[in-house]
Write a protein that holds these residues in place. Structure first.
Motif, PDB file in Angstrom:
ATOM      1  N   MET A   6       0.841  -1.181   0.000  1.00 63.71           N
ATOM      2  CA  MET A   6       0.000   0.000   0.000  1.00 63.71           C
ATOM      3  C   MET A   6       0.885   1.243   0.000  1.00 63.71           C
ATOM      4  N   SER A   7       0.547   2.213  -0.845  1.00 62.51           N
ATOM      5  CA  SER A   7       1.320   3.447  -0.966  1.00 62.51           C
ATOM      6  C   SER A   7       0.972   4.407   0.162  1.00 62.51           C
ATOM      7  N   THR A   8       1.989   5.113   0.655  1.00 65.78           N
ATOM      8  CA  THR A   8       1.751   6.118   1.687  1.00 65.78           C
ATOM      9  C   THR A   8       1.687   7.522   1.093  1.00 65.78           C
ATOM     10  N   GLU A   9       1.881   7.618  -0.227  1.00 65.90           N
ATOM     11  CA  GLU A   9       1.812   8.921  -0.876  1.00 65.90           C
ATOM     12  C   GLU A   9       0.367   9.412  -0.905  1.00 65.90           C
ATOM     13  N   PRO A  10       0.120  10.677  -0.640  1.00 68.03           N
ATOM     14  CA  PRO A  10      -1.242  11.195  -0.682  1.00 68.03           C
ATOM     15  C   PRO A  10      -1.787  11.165  -2.104  1.00 68.03           C
ATOM     16  N   GLN A  11      -3.058  10.909  -2.233  1.00 69.70           N
ATOM     17  CA  GLN A  11      -3.694  10.898  -3.536  1.00 69.70           C
ATOM     18  C   GLN A  11      -4.088  12.301  -3.982  1.00 69.70           C
ATOM     19  N   THR A  12      -4.270  13.187  -3.042  1.00 70.80           N
ATOM     20  CA  THR A  12      -4.619  14.569  -3.367  1.00 70.80           C
ATOM     21  C   THR A  12      -3.746  15.519  -2.553  1.00 70.80           C
ATOM     22  N   PHE A  13      -3.627  16.726  -3.072  1.00 69.09           N
ATOM     23  CA  PHE A  13      -2.898  17.792  -2.398  1.00 69.09           C
ATOM     24  C   PHE A  13      -3.772  19.035  -2.381  1.00 69.09           C
ATOM     25  N   GLU A  14      -3.523  19.905  -1.435  1.00 72.91           N
ATOM     26  CA  GLU A  14      -4.096  21.242  -1.460  1.00 72.91           C
ATOM     27  C   GLU A  14      -2.967  22.196  -1.797  1.00 72.91           C
ATOM     28  N   ALA A  56      -6.679  25.378  -3.967  1.00 75.22           N
ATOM     29  CA  ALA A  56      -7.319  24.357  -4.788  1.00 75.22           C
ATOM     30  C   ALA A  56      -6.910  22.989  -4.280  1.00 75.22           C
ATOM     31  N   VAL A  57      -7.847  22.061  -4.325  1.00 75.59           N
ATOM     32  CA  VAL A  57      -7.544  20.668  -4.048  1.00 75.59           C
ATOM     33  C   VAL A  57      -7.344  19.998  -5.406  1.00 75.59           C
ATOM     34  N   VAL A  58      -6.165  19.397  -5.590  1.00 77.99           N
ATOM     35  CA  VAL A  58      -5.838  18.773  -6.868  1.00 77.99           C
ATOM     36  C   VAL A  58      -5.651  17.269  -6.684  1.00 77.99           C
ATOM     37  N   ALA A  59      -6.051  16.524  -7.698  1.00 77.35           N
ATOM     38  CA  ALA A  59      -5.955  15.064  -7.684  1.00 77.35           C
ATOM     39  C   ALA A  59      -5.149  14.620  -8.903  1.00 77.35           C
ATOM     40  N   PRO A  60      -4.527  13.438  -8.824  1.00 81.68           N
ATOM     41  CA  PRO A  60      -3.717  12.965  -9.940  1.00 81.68           C
ATOM     42  C   PRO A  60      -4.561  12.722 -11.192  1.00 81.68           C
ATOM     43  N   THR A  61      -3.995  13.068 -12.361  1.00 82.38           N
ATOM     44  CA  THR A  61      -4.689  12.850 -13.625  1.00 82.38           C
ATOM     45  C   THR A  61      -4.287  11.523 -14.264  1.00 82.38           C
ATOM     46  N   ASN A 103       1.809  12.367 -16.926  1.00 85.18           N
ATOM     47  CA  ASN A 103       2.957  13.171 -16.521  1.00 85.18           C
ATOM     48  C   ASN A 103       2.919  14.469 -17.293  1.00 85.18           C
ATOM     49  N   GLY A 104       3.378  15.541 -16.644  1.00 89.35           N
ATOM     50  CA  GLY A 104       3.424  16.835 -17.294  1.00 89.35           C
ATOM     51  C   GLY A 104       4.700  16.999 -18.100  1.00 89.35           C
ATOM     52  N   ALA A 105       4.878  18.160 -18.700  1.00 89.51           N
ATOM     53  CA  ALA A 105       6.070  18.460 -19.488  1.00 89.51           C
ATOM     54  C   ALA A 105       7.334  18.384 -18.648  1.00 89.51           C
ATOM     55  N   SER A 106       7.213  18.588 -17.352  1.00 91.38           N
ATOM     56  CA  SER A 106       8.371  18.514 -16.463  1.00 91.38           C
ATOM     57  C   SER A 106       8.799  17.076 -16.200  1.00 91.38           C
ATOM     58  N   GLY A 107       7.935  16.116 -16.542  1.00 94.26           N
ATOM     59  CA  GLY A 107       8.213  14.713 -16.287  1.00 94.26           C
ATOM     60  C   GLY A 107       7.621  14.208 -14.982  1.00 94.26           C
ATOM     61  N   TYR A 108       7.081  15.092 -14.182  1.00 98.11           N
ATOM     62  CA  TYR A 108       6.477  14.716 -12.908  1.00 98.11           C
ATOM     63  C   TYR A 108       4.985  14.458 -13.089  1.00 98.11           C
ATOM     64  N   PRO A 109       4.372  13.712 -12.164  1.00106.44           N
ATOM     65  CA  PRO A 109       2.936  13.451 -12.262  1.00106.44           C
ATOM     66  C   PRO A 109       2.129  14.747 -12.269  1.00106.44           C
ATOM     67  N   ARG A 110       1.080  14.734 -13.076  1.00104.58           N
ATOM     68  CA  ARG A 110       0.214  15.906 -13.195  1.00104.58           C
ATOM     69  C   ARG A 110      -1.006  15.745 -12.294  1.00104.58           C
ATOM     70  N   TYR A 111      -1.344  16.826 -11.629  1.00105.05           N
ATOM     71  CA  TYR A 111      -2.509  16.898 -10.751  1.00105.05           C
ATOM     72  C   TYR A 111      -3.369  18.063 -11.217  1.00105.05           C
ATOM     73  N   SER A 112      -4.685  17.947 -11.080  1.00107.30           N
ATOM     74  CA  SER A 112      -5.538  19.071 -11.466  1.00107.30           C
ATOM     75  C   SER A 112      -6.786  19.129 -10.597  1.00107.30           C
ATOM     76  N   GLY A 113      -7.355  20.327 -10.545  1.00109.98           N
ATOM     77  CA  GLY A 113      -8.598  20.558  -9.820  1.00109.98           C
ATOM     78  C   GLY A 113      -8.781  22.015  -9.491  1.00109.98           C
ATOM     79  N   ASP A 114     -10.020  22.442  -9.432  1.00109.16           N
ATOM     80  CA  ASP A 114     -10.383  23.803  -9.024  1.00109.16           C
ATOM     81  C   ASP A 114      -9.649  24.886  -9.807  1.00109.16           C
ATOM     82  N   GLY A 115      -9.416  24.655 -11.107  1.00114.24           N
ATOM     83  CA  GLY A 115      -8.782  25.659 -11.949  1.00114.24           C
ATOM     84  C   GLY A 115      -7.268  25.644 -11.949  1.00114.24           C
ATOM     85  N   MET A 116      -6.652  24.720 -11.209  1.00115.47           N
ATOM     86  CA  MET A 116      -5.189  24.624 -11.183  1.00115.47           C
ATOM     87  C   MET A 116      -4.740  23.296 -11.779  1.00115.47           C
TER      88      MET A 116
END
Length: 83
Positions: free
Chosen positions: A1-9, A29-34, A37-50
């Motif tokens: 089980m992963s300990t990484e959060p699924q969402t961030f504020e 904004a509360v963002v959740a994983p999409t 990966n984004g252009a930076s190579g890191y996982p992309r998160y989105s929500g509430d306009g961010m």
């Protein structure tokens, strides 16, 4: 089980604020994983306009769009994990 959060504020706070709490935020904004990966190579998160590329290891915002535009000068993102 992963300990990484699924969402961030993400709090947008003035750059001069040292810690950055919800009381300091001009926007949040509360963002959740999409699942992509984004252009930076890191996982992309989105929500509430961010849309953010977030390094899940260091919990650093590597790229950020707010309502489709780059972050305004004088503001910085502060990341808080959510459970």
């Amino acid at each position: 089980m992963s300990t990484e959060p699924q969402t961030f504020e993400i709090l947008l706070v003035p750059e001069h604020v040292v810690e950055g709490s919800a009381d300091d935020a001009v926007r949040s904004a509360v963002v959740a994983p999409t699942g992509q990966n984004g252009a930076s190579g890191y996982p992309r998160y989105s929500g509430d306009g961010m849309v953010a590329d977030i390094d899940p290891v260091t919990r650093t915002v590597e790229a950020l769009l707010v309502d489709g535009s780059e972050l305004d000068y004088g503001l910085k993102p502060v990341l808080h994990p959510r459970t």
